[in-house]
Scaffold this active site. Structure first.
Site, PDB file in Angstrom:
ATOM      1  N   LEU A 151      -2.216   1.969   6.839  1.00 27.74           N
ATOM      2  CA  LEU A 151      -2.013   0.748   7.631  1.00 27.74           C
ATOM      3  C   LEU A 151      -2.601  -0.465   6.919  1.00 27.74           C
ATOM      4  O   LEU A 151      -2.941  -1.466   7.553  1.00 27.74           O
ATOM      5  CB  LEU A 151      -2.677   0.902   9.013  1.00 27.74           C
ATOM      6  CG  LEU A 151      -1.934   1.730  10.060  1.00 27.74           C
ATOM      7  CD1 LEU A 151      -2.156   3.215   9.847  1.00 27.74           C
ATOM      8  CD2 LEU A 151      -2.387   1.362  11.459  1.00 27.74           C
TER       9      LEU A 151
ATOM     10  N   TYR B 216       6.290 -10.114   3.085  1.00 24.45           N
ATOM     11  CA  TYR B 216       6.041  -8.989   3.991  1.00 24.45           C
ATOM     12  C   TYR B 216       7.288  -8.116   4.136  1.00 24.45           C
ATOM     13  O   TYR B 216       7.231  -6.897   3.972  1.00 24.45           O
ATOM     14  CB  TYR B 216       5.606  -9.536   5.345  1.00 24.45           C
ATOM     15  CG  TYR B 216       5.098  -8.481   6.309  1.00 24.45           C
ATOM     16  CD1 TYR B 216       3.958  -7.742   6.014  1.00 24.45           C
ATOM     17  CD2 TYR B 216       5.757  -8.238   7.511  1.00 24.45           C
ATOM     18  CE1 TYR B 216       3.478  -6.778   6.901  1.00 24.45           C
ATOM     19  CE2 TYR B 216       5.283  -7.286   8.397  1.00 24.45           C
ATOM     20  CZ  TYR B 216       4.149  -6.558   8.100  1.00 24.45           C
ATOM     21  OH  TYR B 216       3.679  -5.609   8.982  1.00 24.45           O
TER      22      TYR B 216
ATOM     23  N   ALA C 209       2.774   2.778   7.720  1.00 21.41           N
ATOM     24  CA  ALA C 209       3.049   1.737   8.717  1.00 21.41           C
ATOM     25  C   ALA C 209       4.007   0.717   8.126  1.00 21.41           C
ATOM     26  O   ALA C 209       3.602  -0.210   7.428  1.00 21.41           O
ATOM     27  CB  ALA C 209       1.743   1.072   9.136  1.00 21.41           C
TER      28      ALA C 209
ATOM     29  N   ASN D  68      -0.921   3.824  -5.789  1.00 16.33           N
ATOM     30  CA  ASN D  68      -2.223   4.471  -6.035  1.00 16.33           C
ATOM     31  C   ASN D  68      -2.534   5.495  -4.950  1.00 16.33           C
ATOM     32  O   ASN D  68      -3.002   6.597  -5.222  1.00 16.33           O
ATOM     33  CB  ASN D  68      -3.349   3.434  -6.061  1.00 16.33           C
ATOM     34  CG  ASN D  68      -3.297   2.585  -7.311  1.00 16.33           C
ATOM     35  OD1 ASN D  68      -2.667   2.969  -8.302  1.00 16.33           O
ATOM     36  ND2 ASN D  68      -3.961   1.442  -7.279  1.00 16.33           N
TER      37      ASN D  68
END
Ligand code: UDP
Length: 317
Positions: free
Chosen positions: A74, A147, A116, A100
């Site tokens: 998240l 985003y 998420a 990663n």
């Protein structure tokens, strides 16, 4: 179980952490506090089953961490109000940071990965309500694109890891969520309206307020995420999580004004570019695969959130 929650000091993350601690599971949180808040985990900070690692996924080595039963990712700023300021943090955590984390997940042979994602992958949707099969309508270079495209890239990367490494990853497309521990200064409509109403300030509606959102109370969201992480045989599934009670933004402002008994005026201000006009999740898939649907209605959830915001302003003064 051993649970890793990145972004565990954030709004939804901190609720998820508390859920697993309450069930006596062992929880590791990784957060760099770019938008997360140490205070969100204050009440559980002394819990022996909780380890908090202050680190950024983009340069963390993970070498100290064990194998996990579930990894919840998240870690990402999520409010449109910070998209300009934090665009590079958003790009990096959803690309380098995610890769990663996925490499660690593969290396450590952890079991289930839950990512998420967001309703923003649908952009300014031309289909409503939005089912998971809808490919979206995103402006690839607009102010929200860090985003939207960050999360779309992340979904693509996860899908490639599933194909290449056969990992059990699942993707939640999270729709608007609200409740206690929302960041007061986050710039979201529900937090803004409640703050404005209880402080006798004008309620600021962007545009004419006819754009819609469908808002899910945080405890329902956590239940959905937990089911997504714990239900068997969901490898590769992408599932919308949200409340399908769609309301016009202006109507939510009016409802908050009423529930707070506020005399604040509602004012209209310019709307940002690419602000989605209609957002409502199709949650048929969540109902079918998770047996999940929200339980807390908007009025009830707003009352609990207003109570929390009032308690915060009492604490401050
Ligand atoms: N909005 C508003 N007033 C505010 C903050 C937001 O009218 O003070 C509007 C915003 O333009 C959008 C909706 O409310 O149409 C939801 O905005 P939010 O930032 O909460 O999240 P989004 O759903 O856009 O990601």
């Amino acid at each position: 179980m051993k649970i890793l929650i990145t972004g565990g000091a954030g709004f939804i993350g901190s609720h998820l952490v508390k859920h697993y601690l309450k069930k006596n599971h062992s929880v590791v949180v990784i957060d760099n506090y770019v938008t997360g808040n140490k205070n969100n985990l204050k009440e559980v900070a002394v819990n022996k089953n909780l380890q908090i690692v202050e680190a950024d996924l983009i340069n963390f080595s993970f070498s100290s961490l064990p194998q996990f039963d579930i990894v919840y990712d998240l870690a990402s700023p999520a409010s449109p109000a910070v998209f300009e300021k934090l665009s590079f943090e958003i790009f990096k955590v959803n690309s380098i940071g995610l890769i990663n984390l996925l490499d660690f997940f593969v290396r450590s042979k952890s079991s289930v990965f839950v990512f998420a994602s967001t309703s923003e992958v649908y952009g300014d949707a031309k289909v409503t309500p939005q089912p998971e099969t809808y490919f979206g309508n995103v402006h690839t270079t607009g102010p929200r694109s860090c985003y939207d495209e960050g999360k779309r890239f992340a979904e693509a990367v996860i899908s490639a890891y599933i194909r290449k490494y056969n990992i059990d990853a699942r993707i939640a497309r999270i729709f608007n969520t609200y409740g206690p521990f929302m960041n007061k200064e986050d710039g979201r409509f529900i937090s803004n309206f409640i703050n404005q109403a209880i402080n006798n300030q004008q309620l600021t509606i962007y545009g004419d307020g006819t754009q819609t959102r469908s808002s899910c109370y945080v405890s329902d969201m956590v239940t959905g995420l937990v089911l997504l992480g714990e239900t068997k045989n969901l490898k590769g599934e992408i599932i919308n999580l949200g409340n399908s009670d769609e309301r016009k933004v202006v109507n939510v402002a009016q409802l908050i004004k009423k529930l707070t008994n506020s005399n604040s005026k509602i004012v209209f201000q310019p709307i940002g570019e690419d602000d989605p006009k209609k957002r409502c999740p199709d949650i048929a898939k969540a109902k079918k695969l998770l047996g999940w649907q929200p339980k807390i209605n908007l009025e009830e959830g707003l009352k609990l959130t207003i109570q929390y915001f009032r308690s915060q302003s009492t604490n401050v003064s």
